[in-house]
Each structure stands twice: as structure tokens, then as C-alpha cells.
Design a protein around this motif. Structure first.
Motif, mmCIF file in Angstrom:
data_model
loop_
_atom_site.group_PDB
_atom_site.id
_atom_site.type_symbol
_atom_site.label_atom_id
_atom_site.label_comp_id
_atom_site.label_asym_id
_atom_site.label_seq_id
_atom_site.Cartn_x
_atom_site.Cartn_y
_atom_site.Cartn_z
ATOM 1 N N PRO A 114 0.826 -1.219 0.000
ATOM 2 C CA PRO A 114 0.000 0.000 0.000
ATOM 3 C C PRO A 114 0.857 1.264 0.000
ATOM 4 N N VAL A 115 0.383 2.255 -0.733
ATOM 5 C CA VAL A 115 1.011 3.579 -0.762
ATOM 6 C C VAL A 115 -0.074 4.579 -0.356
ATOM 7 N N PRO A 116 -0.298 4.735 0.936
ATOM 8 C CA PRO A 116 -1.412 5.579 1.395
ATOM 9 C C PRO A 116 -1.144 7.063 1.181
ATOM 10 N N VAL A 117 -2.228 7.802 1.009
ATOM 11 C CA VAL A 117 -2.168 9.260 0.888
ATOM 12 C C VAL A 117 -3.273 9.852 1.742
ATOM 13 N N PRO A 118 -3.107 11.080 2.230
ATOM 14 C CA PRO A 118 -4.186 11.716 2.999
ATOM 15 C C PRO A 118 -5.401 11.975 2.117
ATOM 16 N N GLY A 119 -6.581 11.906 2.736
ATOM 17 C CA GLY A 119 -7.811 12.151 1.994
ATOM 18 C C GLY A 119 -8.267 10.920 1.237
ATOM 19 N N THR A 120 -8.931 11.135 0.127
ATOM 20 C CA THR A 120 -9.427 10.058 -0.734
ATOM 21 C C THR A 120 -8.375 9.742 -1.787
ATOM 22 N N ALA A 121 -8.115 8.442 -1.997
ATOM 23 C CA ALA A 121 -7.035 8.028 -2.897
ATOM 24 C C ALA A 121 -7.517 7.962 -4.340
ATOM 25 N N LEU A 122 -6.801 8.650 -5.215
ATOM 26 C CA LEU A 122 -7.029 8.582 -6.654
ATOM 27 C C LEU A 122 -5.786 7.948 -7.284
ATOM 28 N N GLN A 123 -5.982 6.776 -7.900
ATOM 29 C CA GLN A 123 -4.869 6.090 -8.544
ATOM 30 C C GLN A 123 -4.777 6.541 -9.999
ATOM 31 N N VAL A 124 -3.585 6.974 -10.401
ATOM 32 C CA VAL A 124 -3.350 7.407 -11.775
ATOM 33 C C VAL A 124 -2.222 6.562 -12.351
ATOM 34 N N VAL A 125 -2.529 5.845 -13.416
ATOM 35 C CA VAL A 125 -1.521 5.061 -14.118
ATOM 36 C C VAL A 125 -1.175 5.801 -15.406
ATOM 37 N N VAL A 126 0.088 6.159 -15.554
ATOM 38 C CA VAL A 126 0.583 6.814 -16.765
ATOM 39 C C VAL A 126 1.230 5.735 -17.616
ATOM 40 N N ARG A 127 0.715 5.532 -18.812
ATOM 41 C CA ARG A 127 1.206 4.439 -19.655
ATOM 42 C C ARG A 127 2.452 4.890 -20.423
ATOM 43 N N ALA A 128 3.507 5.089 -19.626
ATOM 44 C CA ALA A 128 4.821 5.492 -20.127
ATOM 45 C C ALA A 128 5.844 5.101 -19.070
ATOM 46 N N PRO A 129 7.063 4.773 -19.443
ATOM 47 C CA PRO A 129 8.086 4.426 -18.452
ATOM 48 C C PRO A 129 8.558 5.661 -17.699
#
Length: 207
Positions: A114-129
Motif C-alpha cells: 500500500p502507498v497511502p495518501v491523505p484524503g481520498t485516494a485517486l490512482q493514476v496510471v501513466v502508460r509510459a516508463p
């Protein structure tokens, strides 16, 4: 003679009394202000920004399938009238895809930690290295779990709470974005022809 002078003086006094007393001359340099008219100059105000358009963005997941081989090299954040913005800079003009969704907790690529963040978690996957991985696989752009923006750096922002790097795996990067609530958001890409780069733009509406 004295009787005549006395009579003249008495007459002048009587005339002054009849006219209501001595007349005062206006003092030099003074004027009487005009009475108020009951009106005032119109006040000018700046119209607030119309932020209703952000409601149409919705809170559901957003996705685009394109895969870029150009590297993600910078993440920036900024504030606007109706939303907070995160920009992912990619070092090349090719179209880059993405996946963005609210999740209970963002997990690291590869390890699943897990990589927690404060507030509500929004996961963003960038399709680039990610830029900066050397031949041994050592992370140079950022280490998994690193804060790209800390909570203190974003103190006072309306939507953003924190941004963390959640790792690189199989040609794509995952970013954990802390949001003040489950707010509408949109994702888009923009070409910067002058610099031959691509920007992936995440806008998160203000509450």
C-alpha cells in the motif's frame, strides 16, 4: 450737537434690532457643502468563475489505451479558479494512455504494497516508463513511496492533499494522488510541439 449724534446712534441701533441683529460676513476660503442627493457611485465587482462545468466530469474511472515508450520525467501541480491540476510531463510527442480511478488505497507496482495518501485516494496510471532507471533497475526519477508533493506543500489547496510515486512496472508508472473528497475529475493529453513533449493533464474539481 451731542443730542443730534445720540439720536442718530439710537436710530441705527433700532434699525439693526428690527432687522434681526448684525449681519455676519462669510469667512474667506470656506464654502457650504451641497446637501446629499441620496445617490452614490456604482461599485464595480469581479464576477466569480462559473465552475458548474466541472460537475459534468464525474467521479468514475477514466481510461485511454495508448502506450508510449517516451519517459515520464516530471510531475507538476498548480491551482486554477475551479480546479487543482496535476501535469505529467513525458519526454516525447507520442500519444500516452492512462487509467485513473478512485480506490480504497493505491498499491505499489510489482510489490502490491500500500502507498497511502491523505484524503481520498485517486490512482493514476501513466502508460509510459519513468525516466532515469539505470541498467541495474535502480530508480532515479523517484523511489516507490516517495512524495512528489507533501501534505505541507499542498496545505490550503482545495482539492489536492498529496502526490506520491507508487512505482514503475512493465512500461507504466503509478501515481497516488490524495484528494480532499471524491470529487469530479477529468484527464486529457496535450501536445507541446515547441518542446516535442506530451503532457498528461489531471484536473480535479474544487469542492
Amino acid at each position: 450737537m451731542r443730542t443730534t449724534i445720540s439720536l442718530v446712534l439710537a436710530g441705527v441701533a433700532a434699525l439693526a434690532a428690527a432687522c434681526g441683529g448684525p449681519v455676519a460676513s462669510p469667512s474667506p476660503g470656506t464654502s457650504t457643502p451641497p446637501p446629499p442627493t441620496g445617490s452614490s457611485a456604482p461599485s464595480s465587482t469581479v464576477a466569480p468563475a462559473d465552475c458548474g462545468q466541472t460537475l459534468a466530469w464525474g467521479t468514475g474511472q477514466k481510461e485511454a489505451p495508448a502506450q508510449s515508450t517516451d519517459a515520464l520525467f516530471e510531475v507538476r501541480a498548480g491551482r486554477h479558479d475551479c480546479y487543482d491540476r496535476v501535469v505529467f510531463d513525458i519526454a516525447g510527442p507520442a500519444e500516452a494512455g492512462y487509467f485513473a480511478s478512485y480506490v480504497p488505497v493505491v498499491t505499489a507496482d510489482g510489490s502490491g504494497q500500500p502507498v497511502p495518501v491523505p484524503g481520498t485516494a485517486l490512482q493514476v496510471v501513466v502508460r509510459a516508463p519513468a525516466q532515469g532507471f539505470d541498467s541495474s533497475g535502480a530508480e532515479v526519477f523517484a523511489r516507490t513511496g516517495d512524495y512528489l508533493y507533501t501534505e505541507s506543500q499542498l496545505a490550503g489547496w482545495q482539492s489536492l492533499r498529496a502526490i506520491r510515486f507508487a512505482g514503475f512496472f512493465e512500461g507504466q508508472c503509478t501515481i497516488a494522488v490524495g484528494v480532499s473528497a471524491m470529487l469530479p475529475f477529468q484527464v486529457s493529453t496535450q501536445l507541446d510541439p515547441a518542446n516535442h513533449t506530451r503532457k498528461l493533464v489531471l484536473d480535479i474539481a474544487h469542492p
